[in-house]
Design an enzyme around this catalytic site. Structure first.
Site, PDB file in Angstrom:
ATOM      1  N   GLY A 104       0.245  11.693  -3.100  1.00  0.00           N
ATOM      2  CA  GLY A 104      -0.649  12.672  -3.709  1.00  0.00           C
ATOM      3  C   GLY A 104      -1.927  12.859  -2.905  1.00  0.00           C
ATOM      4  O   GLY A 104      -2.563  13.909  -2.966  1.00  0.00           O
ATOM      5  N   GLU A 107      -1.026  15.323  -0.376  1.00  0.00           N
ATOM      6  CA  GLU A 107      -0.820  16.594  -1.081  1.00  0.00           C
ATOM      7  C   GLU A 107      -2.158  17.241  -1.413  1.00  0.00           C
ATOM      8  O   GLU A 107      -2.313  18.465  -1.314  1.00  0.00           O
ATOM      9  CB  GLU A 107       0.007  16.354  -2.346  1.00  0.00           C
ATOM     10  CG  GLU A 107       1.436  15.925  -2.021  1.00  0.00           C
ATOM     11  CD  GLU A 107       2.290  15.757  -3.257  1.00  0.00           C
ATOM     12  OE1 GLU A 107       3.163  16.599  -3.502  1.00  0.00           O
ATOM     13  OE2 GLU A 107       2.067  14.785  -3.988  1.00  0.00           O
ATOM     14  N   ALA A 145      -1.112   9.080  -5.940  1.00  0.00           N
ATOM     15  CA  ALA A 145      -1.193   8.945  -7.399  1.00  0.00           C
ATOM     16  C   ALA A 145      -1.326   7.465  -7.744  1.00  0.00           C
ATOM     17  O   ALA A 145      -0.907   6.609  -6.968  1.00  0.00           O
ATOM     18  CB  ALA A 145       0.072   9.518  -8.029  1.00  0.00           C
ATOM     19  N   GLU A 171       6.557   8.996  -1.192  1.00  0.00           N
ATOM     20  CA  GLU A 171       7.065   8.985  -2.569  1.00  0.00           C
ATOM     21  C   GLU A 171       8.510   8.516  -2.650  1.00  0.00           C
ATOM     22  O   GLU A 171       8.912   7.828  -3.590  1.00  0.00           O
ATOM     23  CB  GLU A 171       6.959  10.393  -3.185  1.00  0.00           C
ATOM     24  CG  GLU A 171       5.561  10.799  -3.587  1.00  0.00           C
ATOM     25  CD  GLU A 171       4.762  11.442  -2.453  1.00  0.00           C
ATOM     26  OE1 GLU A 171       5.121  11.254  -1.270  1.00  0.00           O
ATOM     27  OE2 GLU A 171       3.772  12.122  -2.756  1.00  0.00           O
TER      28      GLU A 171
HETATM   29  C1  LIG Z   1       5.915  14.059 -13.741  1.00  0.00           C
HETATM   30  C2  LIG Z   1       4.960  14.463 -12.665  1.00  0.00           C
HETATM   31  C3  LIG Z   1       4.046  13.381 -12.219  1.00  0.00           C
HETATM   32  C4  LIG Z   1       3.395  13.762 -10.960  1.00  0.00           C
HETATM   33  C5  LIG Z   1       3.020  12.549 -10.218  1.00  0.00           C
HETATM   34  C6  LIG Z   1       2.596  12.934  -8.854  1.00  0.00           C
HETATM   35  C7  LIG Z   1       3.156  12.016  -7.916  1.00  0.00           C
HETATM   36  C8  LIG Z   1       2.530  11.710  -6.812  1.00  0.00           C
HETATM   37  C9  LIG Z   1       3.216  10.866  -5.951  1.00  0.00           C
HETATM   38  C10 LIG Z   1       2.388   9.742  -5.354  1.00  0.00           C
HETATM   39  O1  LIG Z   1       1.324   9.910  -4.870  1.00  0.00           O
HETATM   40  S1  LIG Z   1       3.130   8.255  -5.480  1.00  0.00           S
HETATM   41  C11 LIG Z   1       2.064   7.215  -4.573  1.00  0.00           C
HETATM   42  C12 LIG Z   1       2.249   7.424  -3.123  1.00  0.00           C
HETATM   43  N1  LIG Z   1       1.432   6.506  -2.403  1.00  0.00           N
HETATM   44  C13 LIG Z   1       1.911   5.422  -1.834  1.00  0.00           C
HETATM   45  O2  LIG Z   1       3.069   5.127  -1.868  1.00  0.00           O
HETATM   46  C14 LIG Z   1       0.909   4.552  -1.124  1.00  0.00           C
HETATM   47  C15 LIG Z   1       1.014   3.156  -1.598  1.00  0.00           C
HETATM   48  N2  LIG Z   1       0.018   2.299  -0.993  1.00  0.00           N
HETATM   49  C16 LIG Z   1       0.116   1.853   0.264  1.00  0.00           C
HETATM   50  O3  LIG Z   1       0.989   2.180   1.018  1.00  0.00           O
HETATM   51  C17 LIG Z   1      -0.929   0.878   0.685  1.00  0.00           C
HETATM   52  O4  LIG Z   1      -1.451   0.285  -0.456  1.00  0.00           O
HETATM   53  C18 LIG Z   1      -2.086   1.490   1.517  1.00  0.00           C
HETATM   54  C19 LIG Z   1      -2.719   2.661   0.797  1.00  0.00           C
HETATM   55  C20 LIG Z   1      -1.574   1.916   2.894  1.00  0.00           C
HETATM   56  C21 LIG Z   1      -3.170   0.389   1.713  1.00  0.00           C
HETATM   57  O5  LIG Z   1      -2.561  -0.747   2.288  1.00  0.00           O
HETATM   58  P1  LIG Z   1      -3.336  -2.142   2.336  1.00  0.00           P
HETATM   59  O6  LIG Z   1      -2.435  -3.096   3.056  1.00  0.00           O
HETATM   60  O7  LIG Z   1      -4.698  -1.938   2.831  1.00  0.00           O
HETATM   61  O8  LIG Z   1      -3.495  -2.593   0.839  1.00  0.00           O
HETATM   62  P2  LIG Z   1      -2.406  -2.996  -0.240  1.00  0.00           P
HETATM   63  O9  LIG Z   1      -2.390  -4.480  -0.356  1.00  0.00           O
HETATM   64  O10 LIG Z   1      -1.140  -2.325   0.000  1.00  0.00           O
HETATM   65  O11 LIG Z   1      -3.024  -2.365  -1.560  1.00  0.00           O
HETATM   66  C22 LIG Z   1      -4.249  -2.856  -2.095  1.00  0.00           C
HETATM   67  C23 LIG Z   1      -4.154  -2.787  -3.608  1.00  0.00           C
HETATM   68  O12 LIG Z   1      -4.069  -1.422  -3.992  1.00  0.00           O
HETATM   69  C24 LIG Z   1      -2.949  -1.218  -4.814  1.00  0.00           C
HETATM   70  N3  LIG Z   1      -2.427   0.137  -4.560  1.00  0.00           N
HETATM   71  C25 LIG Z   1      -2.150   0.679  -3.381  1.00  0.00           C
HETATM   72  N4  LIG Z   1      -1.747   1.935  -3.519  1.00  0.00           N
HETATM   73  C26 LIG Z   1      -1.780   2.198  -4.844  1.00  0.00           C
HETATM   74  C27 LIG Z   1      -1.474   3.343  -5.624  1.00  0.00           C
HETATM   75  N5  LIG Z   1      -1.068   4.491  -5.067  1.00  0.00           N
HETATM   76  N6  LIG Z   1      -1.608   3.250  -6.946  1.00  0.00           N
HETATM   77  C28 LIG Z   1      -2.033   2.111  -7.539  1.00  0.00           C
HETATM   78  N7  LIG Z   1      -2.345   0.986  -6.844  1.00  0.00           N
HETATM   79  C29 LIG Z   1      -2.218   1.039  -5.520  1.00  0.00           C
HETATM   80  C30 LIG Z   1      -1.959  -2.308  -4.381  1.00  0.00           C
HETATM   81  O13 LIG Z   1      -1.027  -2.547  -5.382  1.00  0.00           O
HETATM   82  C31 LIG Z   1      -2.884  -3.467  -4.125  1.00  0.00           C
HETATM   83  O14 LIG Z   1      -3.226  -4.032  -5.354  1.00  0.00           O
HETATM   84  P3  LIG Z   1      -2.527  -5.372  -5.847  1.00  0.00           P
HETATM   85  O15 LIG Z   1      -3.287  -5.747  -7.056  1.00  0.00           O
HETATM   86  O16 LIG Z   1      -2.625  -6.344  -4.699  1.00  0.00           O
HETATM   87  O17 LIG Z   1      -1.107  -5.014  -6.145  1.00  0.00           O
END
Ligand SMILES: CCCCCC/C=C/CC(=O)SCCNC(=O)CCNC(=O)[C@H](O)C(C)(C)COP(=O)(O)OP(=O)(O)OC[C@H]1O[C@@H](n2cnc3c(N)ncnc32)[C@H](O)[C@@H]1OP(=O)(O)O
Length: 719
Positions: free
Chosen positions: A100, A103, A61, A123
Site C-alpha cells: 500500500g 500504491e 497496509a 502483497e
Molecule cells: C478488502 C480490501 C482491503 C485492502 C487492503 C489493502 C491492502 C494493501 C496491501 C498491503 O499493503 S499488504 C502489506 C504489504 N507490505 C509488506 O509486505 C511489507 C512488510 N514489511 C517488510 O517487508 C519489512 O518489515 C520492512 C518494511 C522492509 C522493514 O524491514 P525491517 O527488517 O527493517 O523490519 P521488520 O523487522 O521487518 O519490521 C519491524 C516491525 O514492523 C512490523 N511491520 C512491518 N511491516 C508491517 C506492516 N505492513 N504492517 C504491520 N506491521 C508491520 C514487523 O512485524 C516488525 O514488528 P514485530 O513486532 O517485530 O513483528
C-alpha cells in the site's frame, strides 16, 4: 497519524507517523485524508510532498489490522483524492515503499526516491494482491511484462531499477525530502493531465494471450496450489484489457476471495512468525533482549566438503575474514576452486568485486589461533568431531566460540570435550549453506546466552531465518523429518509406490515428494546414520524379525535399496531410475516395483489400496505429533519456531503456514482423532500415538496457534 507543515512558503509537507514502518493503519489513513484536504484547501500551498518519518516512506497496509474489523477511511478513495488533486503531489521515498506504500506513491503525480530505497508490491507473499489500485496503475506505468514480474513475485527493486523501469522520476543520494520539496517547487502550476496514472491507457503487448498464458503457467509451477499469484495474473490481465474503473472492480473482486482465505492467514502468520523467532528465549529465561552478542570479525571453517564450502562463502559474503581449513590437500585444492567460483558468481550478481582476498586457506588447524569463532563442518562422525573439538580447545584464543555444524549429533557431548562448554553451540546449516535460508542454532544446557546471541546475530547477518532450539537427536527439523520418512516407508510396505506418495505430497505443495527428495539428497547419508545408530543390522545378526527393532515396527526397505548400490541421482537409481549417474529426471522404475512386490511377498504383507488422503494424514500427522512432543520437551519455544524451520528449510508450502499452523487449520480435534485411528491400526508405531500436549490442547478447546504457549507453559509448570 500524519503531520502537516508548510515548507518553502508554498509546499505542503505531509509526514506519515507510525513507527516502526509507517504502516497505513486506520489512524494514518485518517491523517492522510485530513492533511491532504488541508493542503489542497490552503491557497498559499501550490504543491504537496508526502514522506514518512524516521527514514522510511511506508511499509504498506497495517497487516495487524487484517484479522480485525476494518475501521477508518478506505485506501482506494484516498488514492483517488490524491491523484485527482489540482496541485502536484510528490512522494518522497526513503527506506521502503512497499505494498500500500507504493500504491500510495503511485497515486501521487511524481515520485522521488533515495538511492538506497527499495520499492515493491509484496502483497502476493501475504496471500493478497495490490488491491488499492496497484494492480491497475503499475501496468499502465511500466508496461504489462514488468508489472507482471513485480506483482507476481513480490520482489523489491532498488531505486536504480525503479528509475530504469519508470516507477520513479528521480533518484537522489542526498536528503530525499529536500530533493522532493525542490522538485515540487519546479512543477507547481504545471498541468497534471499526463501525470494521473489511472487515466493512461495500458501499453498493449503484441501477443497478450500468449504472454498471460505463459505468466499463468509460471506462477502455477513456482508456487503449486497457491492462489494469490494466480489472482495477481488475473488482475494484471484486467488492467491490460479493461478500462480502469472496470479493472478496479475486478481487482476488488479478486481481493475479496483472497482476503479471507486460509492461505492469506497462513502467509501472514509466517510473516510474523519469522520475526517472532528472532525474539528467542532459552528455558533458563535468558533471551534475545538481555543477551548481547560478541563482535565477530574473523571466523574459521574446519572441513571443506560441500557444507564447509557453502559456510565459508556465506561468512565471507557478510564481510568477515575467514580461515578455511581442510587437512586433505586434494580436497583443499578442490574446495578453493569451488569457493572462489561461488564468490565470483555471487559478486557478479551483486555488481561488486569478489571478496576472494578475505579467505585464507590452510591444512593446519593452528591457523585458527586468532579467530573469534570457529564452525566445525567435518564428516558427520562423533569420534572425528570430538577430536577436532579437543584440538580447537588447545589452539584457539580464550573466548573463541566453538560451533558445530552437525545435523543430528549430540552437541552437548562435543561441548564436554572442551574446558569451556559455555562457548559451544550448534549451527545447523542446510545445503547449499550459502543459499538455503534456514539456520538452526542449537543450545545445550551449558551454552551461554551470549554464545546463542552471537550465533543468532550471525545467522541474521547472513540473511537466514535463524531459530534457537534445544539439543536432542535431529534437533527440530530432522527429528520431525525422521517420522515423516518412516511413514513413507511403511506406506510402501503396505502397498503404495514412491510415485503415489510423492504425487500426494507434491499436490499438497511440497516442491518434491519424500522419495524424489531422498534421491536428490542421496540415500547413503541416512543409511550411514542408521548404521551408526545400530538400526541397520543383517537379519541373521539380530536374530529377530528384520521389521522389528527395539520392539517397534521398523522398515528396512531403504537399507535394502542401499545394499543394491542405489543411492539416488548420483548412482543413476534409487527410488526412481535416471538416464545416467547424476541424471535429474526421475522415471518410474519397474525394478523397484518388482522389488516391492517381492519384499511384501517375503514378509507376508498384502498390498492394499492407499489414497492421497492417507498418505498425507500418515506422513504429516506423524510429523506434527512429533512437533507437539518437541514443544512438550521444550526443545522449541513455540509453534512459530517449528513452522519457520519447516517453511525455510524443508520445503513446507509457505501458503500452508508450517506444520503446526496447518494442524490448527485442519482442527486439532481432527488431527487427534486421525492419529488415534492410525495408532489403533498400527499399535507398534509409537510415533502415531497422540502426545499429551495435543490431547491437552484439544481438551482446552483447541485454542488458536498464538495461544499455545500459554498451555505449554502451564504443562511445564505442572511437570
Ligand atoms: C478488502 C480490501 C482491503 C485492502 C487492503 C489493502 C491492502 C494493501 C496491501 C498491503 O499493503 S499488504 C502489506 C504489504 N507490505 C509488506 O509486505 C511489507 C512488510 N514489511 C517488510 O517487508 C519489512 O518489515 C520492512 C518494511 C522492509 C522493514 O524491514 P525491517 O527488517 O527493517 O523490519 P521488520 O523487522 O521487518 O519490521 C519491524 C516491525 O514492523 C512490523 N511491520 C512491518 N511491516 C508491517 C506492516 N505492513 N504492517 C504491520 N506491521 C508491520 C514487523 O512485524 C516488525 O514488528 P514485530 O513486532 O517485530 O513483528
Amino acid at each position: 497519524m500524519a503531520q502537516y507543515t508548510r515548507v518553502s512558503g508554498i509546499v505542503g509537507l505531509i509526514t506519515l507517523q507510525n513507527p516502526p514502518v509507517n504502516a497505513l493503519s486506520a489512524a494514518v489513513r485518517q491523517g492522510i485524508v485530513d492533511t491532504v484536504k488541508t493542503a489542497l484547501s490552503d491557497p498559499q500551498v501550490k504543491s504537496v510532498v508526502i514522506c514518512g518519518q524516521n527514514g522510511i516512506f511506508c511499509g504498506g497496509a497495517d497487516i495487524k489490522e487484517f484479522g480485525e474489523k476494518m475501521f477508518g477511511p478506505p485506501l482506494i478513495p484516498m488514492m483517488h483524492a490524491i491523484e485527482a488533486a489540482d496541485k502536484p503531489v510528490v512522494a518522497a521515498i526513503e527506506g521502503s515503499a512497499l505494498g500500500g506504500g507504493l500504491e500510495l506513491a503511485l497515486g501521487c503525480h511524481y515520485r522521488i526516491a533515495h538511492s538506497k530505497a527499495r520499492l515493491g508490491l509484496p502483497e502476493v507473499t501475504l496471500g493478497l494482491l495490490p488491491a488499492a489500485g496497484g494492480s491497475q496503475r503499475l501496468p499502465r506505468l511500466i508496461g504489462v511484462p514488468a508489472a507482471l514480474d513485480l506483482i507476481t513475485t513480490g520482489r523489491h527493486v532498488t531505486a536504480a531499477e525503479a528509475l530504469q523501469l519508470g516507477i520513479v522520476d528521480q533518484v537522489t543520494d542526498h536528503n530525499t525530502v529536500d530533493a522532493a520539496v525542490k522538485f515540487a517547487l519546479t512543477v507547481a502550476g504545471q498541468s497534471l493531465d499526463a501525470r494521473r496514472i489511472s487515466t493512461r491507457p495500458c501499453p498493449q503487448p503484441s501477443d497478450l494471450d500468449a504472454l498471460f498464458e505463459e505468466a499463468m503457467q509460471k506462477v502455477r509451477r513456482s508456487a503449486r496450489g497457491a492462489i494469490a499469484p494466480v489472482a495477481c495474473v488475473q488482475a494484471v490481465r484486467a488492467a491490460a484489457t479493461l478500462p480502469y474503473a472496470l479493472g478496479l472492480e475486478r481487482e476488488k473482486e479478486l481481493m475479496a476471495t483472497l482476503f479471507t482465505s486460509g492461505q492469506a492467514r497462513a502467509l501472514q502468520y509466517i510473516f510474523f512468525a519469522q520475526r517472532a523467532v528472532g525474539r528467542w528465549r532459552m528455558p533458563s529465561g535468558a533471551s534475545w533482549d538481555t543477551s548481547k552478542p560478541r563482535p565477530i570479525n574473523k571466523a574459521a571453517v574446519i572441513g571443506l566438503g560441500t557444507m564447509g564450502q557453502g559456510i565459508t562463502v556465506a561468512l565471507t559474503q557478510i564481510g568477515l575474514s575467514v580461515v578455511a581449513i581442510e587437512t586433505q590437500e586434494k580436497q583443499l585444492m578442490k574446495a578453493k576452486q569451488a569457493i572462489s567460483g561461488m564468490l565470483e558468481r555471487g559478486a557478479k550478481r551483486r555488481g561488486v568485486a569478489p571478496p576472494l582476498d578475505r579467505v585464507s586457506y590452510s591444512q593446519n588447524i593452528q591457523a585458527v589461533a586468532d579467530v573469534d569463532l570457529v564452525i566445525e563442518a567435518v564428516f558427520e562422525d562423533m569420534g572425528l568431531k570430538m577430536e577436532v573439538f579437543q584440538q580447537l580447545s588447545a589452539v584457539c584464543k580464550p573466548g573463541t566460540l566453538l560451533c558445530t555444524n552437525t545435523s543430528a549429533l549430540d552437541m552437548d557431548q562435543l561441548a564436554s570435550e572442551t574446558p569451556n562448554p559455555e562457548l559451544v553451540v550448534g549451527m545447523h546449516f542446510f545445503s547449499p549453506a550459502h543459499v538455503m535460508k534456514l539456520l538452526e542454532v542449537v543450545y545445550g544446557p551449558r551454552s551461554s546466552p551470549q554464545a546463542v546471541a552471537t550465533a543468532m546475530q550471525l545467522g541474521k547477518k547472513m540473511g537466514k531465518a535463524s531459530v534457537a532450539v534445544g539439543n536432542c537427536t535431529g534437533f527440530v527439523g530432522n527429528r520431525m523429518l525422521k517420522l515423516y520418512t518412516e511413514q513413507a516407508f511403511f506406506l510402501l510396505e503396505e502397498g503404495a509406490t514412491p510415485e503415489l506418495v510423492d504425487e500426494a505430497l507434491e499436490e499438497f505443495g511440497f516442491p518434491m515428494g519424500v522419495f524424489r527428495m531422498s534421491d536428490l539428497a542421496g540415500l547413503d547419508v541416512g543409511w550411514r546414520i542408521r548404521k551408526s545408530a545400530g538400526l541397520e543390522e543383517p537379519i541373521e545378526a539380530s536374530g529377530q524379525s528384520v521389521r522389528i527393532r527395539n520392539g517397534c515396527r521398523y522398515s528396512p526397505i531403504a537399507d535394502l535399496i542401499c545394499e543394491q548400490g542405489r543411492f539416488g541421482q548420483k548412482t543413476g537409481s534409487g527410488w526412481y531410475q535416471y538416464d545416467a549417474p547424476g541424471g535429474r529426471v526421475a522415471r518410474s522404475d519397474p525394478w523397484l516395483h518388482s522389488f516391492l512386490a517381492k519384499y511384501r511377498a517375503r514378509h507376508g504383507l498384502v498390498a492394499r489400496g492407499i489414497d492421497h488422503q492417507e498418505v498425507l494424514e500418515r506422513c504429516l500427522y506423524a510429523m506434527i505429533n512429533e512437533g507437539f512432543r518437541i514443544l512438550e520437551d521444550g526443545i522449541a519455544a513455540g509453534p512459530e519456531d517449528i513452522d519457520v524451520i519447516y517453511v525455510f528449510g524443508y520445503g513446507w508450502p509457505r501458503h500452508r503456514g508450517g506444520p503446526m499452523f496447518y494442524a490448527s487449520m485442519v482442527g486439532l480435534a481432527k488431527v487427534l482423532e486421525r492419529l488415534e485411528h492410525y495408532h489403533h491400526a498400527h499399535p507398534d508405531v509409537p510415533s502415531l500415538q497422540p502426545c499429551s500436549l495435543l490431547k491437552r490442547l484439544v481438551a482446552s478447546g483447541s485454542p488458536p496457534v498464538h495461544r499455545w504457549r500459554e498451555v505449554i507453559k502451564k504443562l511445564h509448570s505442572q511437570l
